[in-house]
Scaffold this motif. Structure first.
Motif, PDB file in Angstrom:
ATOM      1  N   HIS A  27       0.838  -1.203   0.000  1.00  0.00           N
ATOM      2  CA  HIS A  27       0.000   0.000   0.000  1.00  0.00           C
ATOM      3  C   HIS A  27       0.874   1.254   0.000  1.00  0.00           C
ATOM      4  O   HIS A  27       0.608   2.212  -0.737  1.00  0.00           O
ATOM      5  CB  HIS A  27      -0.927   0.032   1.224  1.00  0.00           C
ATOM      6  CG  HIS A  27      -1.929  -1.067   1.250  1.00  0.00           C
ATOM      7  ND1 HIS A  27      -2.653  -1.361   2.377  1.00  0.00           N
ATOM      8  CD2 HIS A  27      -2.338  -1.951   0.301  1.00  0.00           C
ATOM      9  CE1 HIS A  27      -3.465  -2.374   2.126  1.00  0.00           C
ATOM     10  NE2 HIS A  27      -3.290  -2.748   0.874  1.00  0.00           N
ATOM     11  N   TYR A  28       1.902   1.243   0.835  1.00  0.00           N
ATOM     12  CA  TYR A  28       2.819   2.385   0.931  1.00  0.00           C
ATOM     13  C   TYR A  28       3.463   2.654  -0.432  1.00  0.00           C
ATOM     14  O   TYR A  28       3.528   3.799  -0.887  1.00  0.00           O
ATOM     15  CB  TYR A  28       3.882   2.101   1.994  1.00  0.00           C
ATOM     16  CG  TYR A  28       4.805   3.264   2.263  1.00  0.00           C
ATOM     17  CD1 TYR A  28       4.472   4.230   3.201  1.00  0.00           C
ATOM     18  CD2 TYR A  28       6.017   3.388   1.578  1.00  0.00           C
ATOM     19  CE1 TYR A  28       5.323   5.302   3.450  1.00  0.00           C
ATOM     20  CE2 TYR A  28       6.871   4.450   1.825  1.00  0.00           C
ATOM     21  CZ  TYR A  28       6.515   5.403   2.758  1.00  0.00           C
ATOM     22  OH  TYR A  28       7.354   6.457   2.998  1.00  0.00           O
ATOM     23  N   LYS A  29       3.895   1.590  -1.079  1.00  0.00           N
ATOM     24  CA  LYS A  29       4.520   1.718  -2.398  1.00  0.00           C
ATOM     25  C   LYS A  29       3.510   2.244  -3.426  1.00  0.00           C
ATOM     26  O   LYS A  29       3.837   3.124  -4.232  1.00  0.00           O
ATOM     27  CB  LYS A  29       5.070   0.363  -2.846  1.00  0.00           C
ATOM     28  CG  LYS A  29       5.732   0.384  -4.197  1.00  0.00           C
ATOM     29  CD  LYS A  29       6.224  -1.002  -4.596  1.00  0.00           C
ATOM     30  CE  LYS A  29       6.729  -0.974  -6.031  1.00  0.00           C
ATOM     31  NZ  LYS A  29       6.980  -2.316  -6.541  1.00  0.00           N
TER      32      LYS A  29
ATOM     33  N   CYS B 125      -4.905  -2.117  -9.974  1.00  0.00           N
ATOM     34  CA  CYS B 125      -5.388  -2.696  -8.723  1.00  0.00           C
ATOM     35  C   CYS B 125      -6.230  -3.924  -9.016  1.00  0.00           C
ATOM     36  O   CYS B 125      -6.722  -4.108 -10.123  1.00  0.00           O
ATOM     37  CB  CYS B 125      -6.168  -1.677  -7.903  1.00  0.00           C
ATOM     38  SG  CYS B 125      -7.675  -1.103  -8.694  1.00  0.00           S
ATOM     39  N   ASP B 126      -6.374  -4.759  -7.999  1.00  0.00           N
ATOM     40  CA  ASP B 126      -7.193  -5.960  -8.082  1.00  0.00           C
ATOM     41  C   ASP B 126      -8.335  -5.781  -7.103  1.00  0.00           C
ATOM     42  O   ASP B 126      -8.162  -5.973  -5.900  1.00  0.00           O
ATOM     43  CB  ASP B 126      -6.357  -7.188  -7.739  1.00  0.00           C
ATOM     44  CG  ASP B 126      -7.193  -8.454  -7.641  1.00  0.00           C
ATOM     45  OD1 ASP B 126      -8.329  -8.467  -8.124  1.00  0.00           O
ATOM     46  OD2 ASP B 126      -6.693  -9.428  -7.065  1.00  0.00           O
TER      47      ASP B 126
ATOM     48  N   ARG C 270      -9.365   7.158  -7.489  1.00  0.00           N
ATOM     49  CA  ARG C 270     -10.465   6.673  -6.654  1.00  0.00           C
ATOM     50  C   ARG C 270     -10.508   5.148  -6.592  1.00  0.00           C
ATOM     51  O   ARG C 270     -10.642   4.554  -5.518  1.00  0.00           O
ATOM     52  CB  ARG C 270     -11.784   7.223  -7.186  1.00  0.00           C
ATOM     53  CG  ARG C 270     -12.980   6.885  -6.329  1.00  0.00           C
ATOM     54  CD  ARG C 270     -14.223   7.596  -6.818  1.00  0.00           C
ATOM     55  NE  ARG C 270     -14.012   9.024  -6.726  1.00  0.00           N
ATOM     56  CZ  ARG C 270     -14.485   9.907  -7.606  1.00  0.00           C
ATOM     57  NH1 ARG C 270     -15.198   9.510  -8.624  1.00  0.00           N
ATOM     58  NH2 ARG C 270     -14.261  11.187  -7.448  1.00  0.00           N
ATOM     59  N   LYS C 271     -10.377   4.488  -7.728  1.00  0.00           N
ATOM     60  CA  LYS C 271     -10.469   3.023  -7.766  1.00  0.00           C
ATOM     61  C   LYS C 271      -9.337   2.375  -6.978  1.00  0.00           C
ATOM     62  O   LYS C 271      -9.559   1.417  -6.241  1.00  0.00           O
ATOM     63  CB  LYS C 271     -10.462   2.550  -9.216  1.00  0.00           C
ATOM     64  CG  LYS C 271     -10.714   1.081  -9.378  1.00  0.00           C
ATOM     65  CD  LYS C 271     -10.822   0.713 -10.849  1.00  0.00           C
ATOM     66  CE  LYS C 271     -11.066  -0.769 -11.018  1.00  0.00           C
ATOM     67  NZ  LYS C 271     -11.152  -1.152 -12.434  1.00  0.00           N
TER      68      LYS C 271
ATOM     69  N   ASP D  37      -9.774   0.174  -3.556  1.00  0.00           N
ATOM     70  CA  ASP D  37      -9.240  -1.178  -3.451  1.00  0.00           C
ATOM     71  C   ASP D  37      -8.426  -1.337  -2.167  1.00  0.00           C
ATOM     72  O   ASP D  37      -8.559  -2.346  -1.464  1.00  0.00           O
ATOM     73  CB  ASP D  37      -8.375  -1.504  -4.672  1.00  0.00           C
ATOM     74  CG  ASP D  37      -7.852  -2.924  -4.650  1.00  0.00           C
ATOM     75  OD1 ASP D  37      -8.662  -3.857  -4.476  1.00  0.00           O
ATOM     76  OD2 ASP D  37      -6.631  -3.107  -4.789  1.00  0.00           O
ATOM     77  N   ILE D  38      -7.615  -0.351  -1.849  1.00  0.00           N
ATOM     78  CA  ILE D  38      -6.830  -0.423  -0.606  1.00  0.00           C
ATOM     79  C   ILE D  38      -7.768  -0.431   0.597  1.00  0.00           C
ATOM     80  O   ILE D  38      -7.542  -1.166   1.565  1.00  0.00           O
ATOM     81  CB  ILE D  38      -5.809   0.729  -0.520  1.00  0.00           C
ATOM     82  CG1 ILE D  38      -4.744   0.578  -1.609  1.00  0.00           C
ATOM     83  CG2 ILE D  38      -5.157   0.771   0.871  1.00  0.00           C
ATOM     84  CD1 ILE D  38      -3.779   1.745  -1.711  1.00  0.00           C
TER      85      ILE D  38
END
Length: 150
Positions: free
Chosen positions: A51-53, A66-67, A123-124, A128-129
């Motif tokens: 997430h940080y990356k 993103c998945d 936004r997407k 996802d996160i």
């Protein structure tokens, strides 16, 4: 992608939250008594590093893929190491760590939920996160239930 100042501010704060989670899970992996919980904290630390990356990429003007079909929370099936009636200090310690981490995941997920619409182009990815943060809380909750923790 060019971010507006308010987007930069929001995303920078989210990255700070991710760094705090990385640090917390690293510390908690060292404090956990149960190997299953240690392993879970290590796994969550790796996800928070991702997430940080990802947020770093956004701050650098990229829109990462993103998945949005993450099933980590649903699929996680922890082993129970403690009995339901056990009241050992190790169990109390691990219960505290897991409970505190659930609270952290709820707060971080809430931050994503509150700020997802402030960032139009990402936004997407942020949504996802947010789902992944919710899955982290679910995994920690399942750990607690498997170990008879309140």
């Amino acid at each position: 992608m060019i971010l507006k100042q308010n987007e930069i501010d929001v995303i920078t704060e989210l990255q700070t939250q991710e760094k705090n989670c990385i640090d917390k899970y690293e510390k908690y992996a060292g404090l956990a008594k149960d190997d299953e919980l240690k392993q879970l904290f290590e796994e969550l630390k790796k996800k928070e590093q991702e997430h940080y990356k990802t947020i770093g990429q956004i701050l650098n003007g990229e829109v990462p893929s993103c998945d949005c079909n993450d099933t980590a929370g649903k699929d996680y099936q922890p082993k129970g190491s403690y009995s339901k009636s056990e009241e050992s200090e190790d169990k109390k310690n691990d219960c505290f760590l897991a409970t505190d981490s659930i609270g952290t995941e709820k707060l971080v997920s809430g931050e994503y939920n509150s700020n997802v619409f402030a960032c139009t182009l990402t936004r997407k990815v942020l949504a996802d996160i947010e789902i992944e943060e919710q899955n982290h809380a679910e995994m920690l909750y399942k750990y607690k239930m498997a170990n008879g923790m309140q």
